[in-house]
Design a protein around this motif. Structure first.
Motif, PDB file in Angstrom:
ATOM      1  N   SER A 134      26.634  26.732 -60.507  1.00  0.00           N
ATOM      2  CA  SER A 134      26.349  25.312 -60.288  1.00  0.00           C
ATOM      3  C   SER A 134      27.468  24.650 -59.476  1.00  0.00           C
ATOM      4  CB  SER A 134      26.176  24.593 -61.630  1.00  0.00           C
ATOM      5  OG  SER A 134      25.833  23.241 -61.436  1.00  0.00           O
ATOM      6  N   ALA A 135      28.711  25.028 -59.757  1.00  0.00           N
ATOM      7  CA  ALA A 135      29.846  24.487 -58.992  1.00  0.00           C
ATOM      8  C   ALA A 135      29.733  24.884 -57.525  1.00  0.00           C
ATOM      9  CB  ALA A 135      31.161  24.989 -59.584  1.00  0.00           C
ATOM     10  N   LEU A 136      29.326  26.118 -57.281  1.00  0.00           N
ATOM     11  CA  LEU A 136      29.129  26.593 -55.911  1.00  0.00           C
ATOM     12  C   LEU A 136      28.053  25.770 -55.200  1.00  0.00           C
ATOM     13  CD1 LEU A 136      29.272  28.863 -53.628  1.00  0.00           C
ATOM     14  CD2 LEU A 136      27.387  29.903 -54.868  1.00  0.00           C
ATOM     15  N   LEU A 137      26.929  25.533 -55.876  1.00  0.00           N
ATOM     16  CA  LEU A 137      25.817  24.813 -55.262  1.00  0.00           C
ATOM     17  C   LEU A 137      26.142  23.334 -55.065  1.00  0.00           C
ATOM     18  CD1 LEU A 137      22.829  26.535 -57.095  1.00  0.00           C
ATOM     19  CD2 LEU A 137      23.718  26.983 -54.802  1.00  0.00           C
ATOM     20  N   SER A 138      26.961  22.772 -55.950  1.00  0.00           N
ATOM     21  CA  SER A 138      27.413  21.396 -55.752  1.00  0.00           C
ATOM     22  C   SER A 138      28.287  21.298 -54.506  1.00  0.00           C
ATOM     23  CB  SER A 138      28.201  20.911 -56.982  1.00  0.00           C
ATOM     24  OG  SER A 138      27.342  20.730 -58.084  1.00  0.00           O
ATOM     25  N   ARG A 144      29.383  20.579 -47.956  1.00  0.00           N
ATOM     26  CA  ARG A 144      28.926  21.235 -46.732  1.00  0.00           C
ATOM     27  C   ARG A 144      27.567  20.740 -46.246  1.00  0.00           C
ATOM     28  NH1 ARG A 144      32.770  23.984 -44.019  1.00  0.00           N
ATOM     29  NH2 ARG A 144      31.038  25.012 -42.994  1.00  0.00           N
ATOM     30  N   GLN A 145      26.892  19.905 -47.048  1.00  0.00           N
ATOM     31  CA  GLN A 145      25.570  19.363 -46.694  1.00  0.00           C
ATOM     32  C   GLN A 145      24.572  20.462 -46.320  1.00  0.00           C
ATOM     33  OE1 GLN A 145      28.469  17.540 -45.067  1.00  0.00           O
ATOM     34  NE2 GLN A 145      28.365  16.656 -47.112  1.00  0.00           N
ATOM     35  N   LEU A 146      24.621  21.564 -47.070  1.00  0.00           N
ATOM     36  CA  LEU A 146      23.684  22.664 -46.844  1.00  0.00           C
ATOM     37  C   LEU A 146      22.443  22.525 -47.707  1.00  0.00           C
ATOM     38  CD1 LEU A 146      26.248  25.613 -46.814  1.00  0.00           C
ATOM     39  CD2 LEU A 146      25.335  24.342 -44.857  1.00  0.00           C
ATOM     40  N   LEU A 147      22.512  21.665 -48.711  1.00  0.00           N
ATOM     41  CA  LEU A 147      21.396  21.403 -49.615  1.00  0.00           C
ATOM     42  C   LEU A 147      21.294  19.902 -49.838  1.00  0.00           C
ATOM     43  CD1 LEU A 147      22.021  24.096 -52.402  1.00  0.00           C
ATOM     44  CD2 LEU A 147      20.004  24.000 -50.931  1.00  0.00           C
ATOM     45  N   ALA A 148      20.071  19.455 -50.130  1.00  0.00           N
ATOM     46  CA  ALA A 148      19.891  18.034 -50.446  1.00  0.00           C
ATOM     47  C   ALA A 148      20.493  17.706 -51.805  1.00  0.00           C
ATOM     48  CB  ALA A 148      18.412  17.669 -50.416  1.00  0.00           C
ATOM     49  N   ASN A 149      20.391  18.656 -52.728  1.00  0.00           N
ATOM     50  CA  ASN A 149      20.965  18.473 -54.064  1.00  0.00           C
ATOM     51  C   ASN A 149      21.153  19.825 -54.733  1.00  0.00           C
ATOM     52  OD1 ASN A 149      18.331  19.128 -55.356  1.00  0.00           O
ATOM     53  ND2 ASN A 149      17.732  17.169 -54.470  1.00  0.00           N
ATOM     54  N   ASN A 150      21.829  19.821 -55.846  1.00  0.00           N
ATOM     55  CA  ASN A 150      22.086  21.033 -56.619  1.00  0.00           C
ATOM     56  C   ASN A 150      20.874  21.324 -57.500  1.00  0.00           C
ATOM     57  OD1 ASN A 150      22.912  23.003 -58.387  1.00  0.00           O
ATOM     58  ND2 ASN A 150      24.715  21.931 -59.137  1.00  0.00           N
ATOM     59  N   PRO A 151      20.159  22.427 -57.273  1.00  0.00           N
ATOM     60  CA  PRO A 151      18.947  22.724 -58.048  1.00  0.00           C
ATOM     61  C   PRO A 151      19.213  23.041 -59.519  1.00  0.00           C
ATOM     62  CG  PRO A 151      19.520  24.586 -56.657  1.00  0.00           C
ATOM     63  CD  PRO A 151      20.419  23.459 -56.250  1.00  0.00           C
ATOM     64  N   LEU A 152      20.483  23.214 -59.890  1.00  0.00           N
ATOM     65  CA  LEU A 152      20.807  23.564 -61.282  1.00  0.00           C
ATOM     66  C   LEU A 152      21.310  22.378 -62.087  1.00  0.00           C
ATOM     67  CD1 LEU A 152      22.688  26.963 -60.780  1.00  0.00           C
ATOM     68  CD2 LEU A 152      20.246  26.480 -60.711  1.00  0.00           C
ATOM     69  N   GLN A 153      21.355  21.200 -61.481  1.00  0.00           N
ATOM     70  CA  GLN A 153      22.006  20.069 -62.137  1.00  0.00           C
ATOM     71  C   GLN A 153      21.318  19.622 -63.423  1.00  0.00           C
ATOM     72  OE1 GLN A 153      22.068  17.013 -59.177  1.00  0.00           O
ATOM     73  NE2 GLN A 153      19.847  16.838 -59.009  1.00  0.00           N
ATOM     74  N   ASN A 154      20.059  19.969 -63.594  1.00  0.00           N
ATOM     75  CA  ASN A 154      19.345  19.538 -64.801  1.00  0.00           C
ATOM     76  C   ASN A 154      19.137  20.660 -65.826  1.00  0.00           C
ATOM     77  OD1 ASN A 154      19.016  16.835 -63.932  1.00  0.00           O
ATOM     78  ND2 ASN A 154      17.287  17.448 -62.646  1.00  0.00           N
ATOM     79  N   ILE A 155      19.731  21.826 -65.580  1.00  0.00           N
ATOM     80  CA  ILE A 155      19.615  22.924 -66.547  1.00  0.00           C
ATOM     81  C   ILE A 155      20.443  22.599 -67.797  1.00  0.00           C
ATOM     82  CG2 ILE A 155      20.307  25.312 -67.021  1.00  0.00           C
ATOM     83  CD1 ILE A 155      19.437  26.112 -64.315  1.00  0.00           C
ATOM     84  N   LYS A 156      19.820  22.697 -68.946  1.00  0.00           N
ATOM     85  CA  LYS A 156      20.522  22.432 -70.193  1.00  0.00           C
ATOM     86  C   LYS A 156      21.288  23.682 -70.638  1.00  0.00           C
ATOM     87  CE  LYS A 156      17.372  18.910 -72.012  1.00  0.00           C
ATOM     88  NZ  LYS A 156      16.471  18.538 -73.144  1.00  0.00           N
ATOM     89  N   LYS A 157      22.451  23.460 -71.202  1.00  0.00           N
ATOM     90  CA  LYS A 157      23.248  24.586 -71.695  1.00  0.00           C
ATOM     91  C   LYS A 157      22.601  25.225 -72.911  1.00  0.00           C
ATOM     92  CE  LYS A 157      27.835  22.931 -70.279  1.00  0.00           C
ATOM     93  NZ  LYS A 157      29.191  22.566 -70.778  1.00  0.00           N
ATOM     94  N   LEU A 158      22.829  26.517 -73.062  1.00  0.00           N
ATOM     95  CA  LEU A 158      22.423  27.203 -74.288  1.00  0.00           C
ATOM     96  C   LEU A 158      23.291  26.711 -75.440  1.00  0.00           C
ATOM     97  CD1 LEU A 158      22.133  30.832 -72.888  1.00  0.00           C
ATOM     98  CD2 LEU A 158      20.233  29.366 -73.575  1.00  0.00           C
TER      99      LEU A 158
END
Length: 352
Positions: A134-138, A144-158
């Protein structure tokens, strides 16, 4: 502004060519068999360009996760005190999803991999692996503006168990130190482990120490930038002090040099890569279900069992509140009983 032009091939087939020119952005174009498709693409693409989404999406369809990991490792981890744990996590994701394009990297695919992780790892560890990705994707989205947003930002922790307090027994401690001393290829391990046991310093704090941080005269270590962002002094005594004095005999002249630099030739600016050496000494000592961070728990437990109060333990370990050290409260019961007994005897005299 979109321009749609009809085109006819040498075989007589008709198509529609779309060109979009918007000031401040590169020209984009595409060809369609139907004019309706061309108009729809033009309208959506113009909107995406104006809102800053189009080129991010285009890049995300060309770059694989493996390529972004290489970029991140080269320039995105400079702020980390101990990058090697994250490198280990990202190596796992590169193996599992490295050929996946960013645009195809969804939370569902990551959740499938997380489920595999939990087969032989704890929920806590699986959460850390996902956090590293998630840190990488953020970084890819925000810096780097390679993504519109982080696709993992709403994943809940186990769900994770309450903090564990696995500590070394006397025998385990003796075996671990002997294993460190016997590991001639990595002589750093003896002072590193002794520092961890006697000071409770975090792994990153130890690995990022510089000779300028060691005050032999006052027998203390200065941690300028701890995890909570504050500076603190840590006592340097006993076998840890002796080990650091011995280690200082081979120190470089530069006072700003790392205590434990990388053994990789030509990279003294990088800190020592602990993981491999730690696995070796842990295996040699016969330690099971034991992590390097447990040395911090061991130090805190030793402090509690030898009379330190929770406030003192929190100060030494660098915790702002007592919440993180409440797990050691049961170890301070005897000390509290002795303290109250001394107070009572001093005021009322010893009871018959």
């Amino acid at each position: 502004m979109a321009v749609i032009e009809p085109r006819t091939s040498q075989t007589g087939a008709k198509s529609w060519r779309v060109k979009i020119r918007i000031k401040g952005n590169p020209q984009v174009s595409a060809t369609f068999k139907r004019r309706t498709d061309a108009k729809q693409w033009a309208a959506k693409t113009e909107s995406d360009i104006l809102e800053g989404r189009y080129f991010q999406h285009a890049m995300s369809k060309r770059l694989t996760l493996s390529e972004v990991i290489k970029l991140y490792c080269a320039e995105g981890m400079g702020h980390l005190k101990d990058p090697y744990t994250r490198i280990t996590h990202l190596a796992y994701w590169e193996k599992k999803l490295g050929v996946t394009y960013l645009a195809e990297l969804t939370s569902n695919r990551v959740l499938e991999c997380r489920a595999e992780l939990t087969i032989d790892r704890t929920n806590s560890t699986a959460n850390r692996y996902v956090a590293s990705l998630s840190a990488l994707l953020s970084y890819a989205a925000k810096e780097r503006q390679l993504l519109a947003n982080n696709p993992l930002q709403n994943i809940k922790k186990l769900k994770e168990p309450k903090g564990r307090t696995r500590i070394l027994s006397e025998r385990e401690r003796t075996n671990l130190i002997k294993s460190c001393e016997a590991l001639k290829k990595y002589p750093e391990m003896t002072p590193i482990v002794l520092l961890a046991i006697t000071t409770g310093m975090r792994r990153g704090e130890i690995l990022n120490l510089r000779w300028a941080d060691i005050d032999f005269k006052r027998q203390q270590i200065i941690i300028w930038n701890s995890k909570n962002g504050e500076t603190r002094n840590v006592p340097l005594v006993g076998p840890a002090l002796s080990a650091i004095r011995k280690w200082s005999k081979i120190r470089p002249i530069d006072n700003s040099a790392l205590l434990f630099p990388s053994q990789v030739k030509g990279k003294p600016q990088n800190c020592f890569h602990l993981d491999h050496a730690w696995r070796l000494v842990k295996s040699s000592a016969g330690l099971t279900d034991f992590r390097f961070h447990d040395l911090r728990h061991t130090a805190a437990s030793y402090l509690a069992m030898n009379g330190a109060g929770l406030r003192e333990i929190a100060d030494i370990l660098g915790h702002k509140t007592l919440a993180m050290v409440m797990r050691y409260s049961h170890l301070t019961e005897d000390h509290k009983h002795q303290t109250v007994t001394r107070m009572s005897n001093a005021i009322f005299g010893e009871s018959a």
